[in-house]
Enzyme design. Structure first.
Site, PDB file in Angstrom:
ATOM      1  N   GLY A 109       0.787  -1.230   0.000  1.00 37.34           N
ATOM      2  CA  GLY A 109       0.000   0.000   0.000  1.00 37.34           C
ATOM      3  C   GLY A 109       0.815   1.274   0.000  1.00 37.34           C
ATOM      4  CB  SER A 110       4.327   1.908   0.863  1.00 37.39           C
ATOM      5  OG  SER A 110       5.356   2.829   0.579  1.00 37.39           O
ATOM      6  N   PRO A 111       2.959   4.307  -1.268  1.00 36.26           N
ATOM      7  CG  PRO A 111       1.732   6.294  -1.272  1.00 36.26           C
ATOM      8  CD  PRO A 111       2.171   5.164  -0.361  1.00 36.26           C
ATOM      9  NE  ARG A 162       0.542   2.270  -5.189  1.00 39.56           N
ATOM     10  CZ  ARG A 162       0.044   3.047  -4.229  1.00 39.56           C
ATOM     11  NH1 ARG A 162       0.024   2.633  -2.966  1.00 39.56           N
ATOM     12  NH2 ARG A 162      -0.433   4.240  -4.506  1.00 39.56           N
TER      13      ARG A 162
END
Length: 249
Positions: free
Chosen positions: A10-12, A15
Site C-alpha cells: 500500500g505504500s506509494p 509502488r
C-alpha cells in the site's frame, strides 16, 4: 537476476520503485514487510537497514533505501539512456525538483492530514488541512499547460513518483475535480506508465483494504467529515473545498 525489493504494497514510495522497475524492465524479487506486525524491526532487517524503512533494495550485495535514490540508481545502472531521467542537467534538475516536492511537501502533507484520523481518530487541524490543499494547488499550477510533469518531456521519474502519491489521495476520497490540471495529467499517466494497472492499482487495492480494516463506524464518520472540510483560499480569495467523492473509500 532479480533485485531483492523489500516493500509494503500500500505504500506509494514502494509502488513508485515498482513502477520504475516496470518502465525499465528491471525485475524484482518482492519480499513483503508487514509494518503493522513490526517486521521492519527484525534483527536481520535492521542489520541491512538501520533506518528500518521500506522500500529497500539489495542488488546482489548493494543495499539502498529511499525510493527516489533507488529510482535514480535503477535508471543510472540499468537504463542509462532512459527518457525517465535524461542526461540534460536542466531536465534532471526539474525532475529532481518534482521528486523533492513530493518528498518534502505533497506526500507529508497528505500523511499528516489523513493518517492520524485513520489510525488514531485525531481530526487534522486547520494548518494541516491548508497544507494539503496548498500542496495540491501548487501541483495544479506546476502542471498548467503540460502533458507530463516536466516541460517538453515524455514520461519521467517525476510523473511516476507524483502519480503514486496522487493515487492514494484520490483513493482516500479527495475530489481532484477542483484541480483540473492534476486530473487530466493523472488520467494520462494511468495510460502512459508501463503496467500501471498491474503495479500501482494492485497496491491501491491493498491501501483501500487497509483503510476498511482500520476504520470503525465512528472513525469512518470522522474521515468523511475531515475530507469535506473547507480548506483554503485560492489566489482570488474565494474559498475552496476538498469534496468527498460519491464513491466510498
Amino acid at each position: 537476476m532479480p533485485i531483492d525489493l523489500y516493500y509494503t504494497p500500500g505504500s506509494p514510495p514502494c509502488r513508485f520503485v515498482m513502477m520504475v522497475g516496470a518502465a525499465t524492465n528491471v525485475e524484482f524479487n518482492c519480499i513483503e514487510i508487514n509494518l503493522r506486525a513490526k517486521e521492519q524491526y527484525k534483527p536481520e532487517f535492521l542489520e541491512m537497514n538501520p533506518q528500518h524503512l521500506v522500500p529497500t533494495i539489495n542488488d546482489h550485495g548493494f543495499v539502498l533505501w529511499e525510493s527516489r535514490a533507488i529510482s535514480r540508481y535503477i535508471v543510472n545502472k540499468y537504463d542509462h539512456n532512459s527518457k525517465l531521467y535524461p542526461q540534460d542537467p536542466q531536465t534532471r534538475a526539474l525532475i529532481d525538483q518534482r521528486l523533492d516536492f513530493d518528498l518534502g511537501t505533497l506526500c507529508p502533507s497528505f500523511s499528516q492530514f489523513f493518517y492520524p484520523s485513520l489510525f488514531s481518530g485525531i481530526e487534522p487541524n486547520k494548518t494541516q488541512i491548508k497544507k494539503l490543499a496548498d500542496a495540491l494547488s501548487v501541483l495544479n499550477r506546476l502542471l498548467h499547460g503540460l502533458e507530463f510533469a516536466v516541460p517538453g518531456e515524455s514520461l519521467t521519474l517525476a510523473d511516476l513518483c507524483l502519480a503514486t502519491t496522487i493515487s492514494n489521495i484520490d483513493a482516500a476520497g479527495i475530489d481532484l475535480r477542483r484541480y483540473p490540471n492534476i486530473e487530466s495529467w493523472f488520467a494520462l499517466i494511468k495510460v502512459s506508465a508501463p503496467k500501471y494497472r498491474e503495479v500501482n492499482e494492485q497496491g491501491l487495492r491493498d491501501f483501500k483494504n487497509l483503510v476498511k480494516e482500520v476504520l470503525k463506524p465512528k472513525k469512518a464518520a470522522l474521515i468523511k467529515t475531515v475530507i469535506s472540510k473547507v480548506v483554503f483560499a485560492e489566489g482570488s480569495g474565494k474559498k475552496a473545498k476538498l469534496l468527498k467523492k460519491n464513491s466510498k473509500i
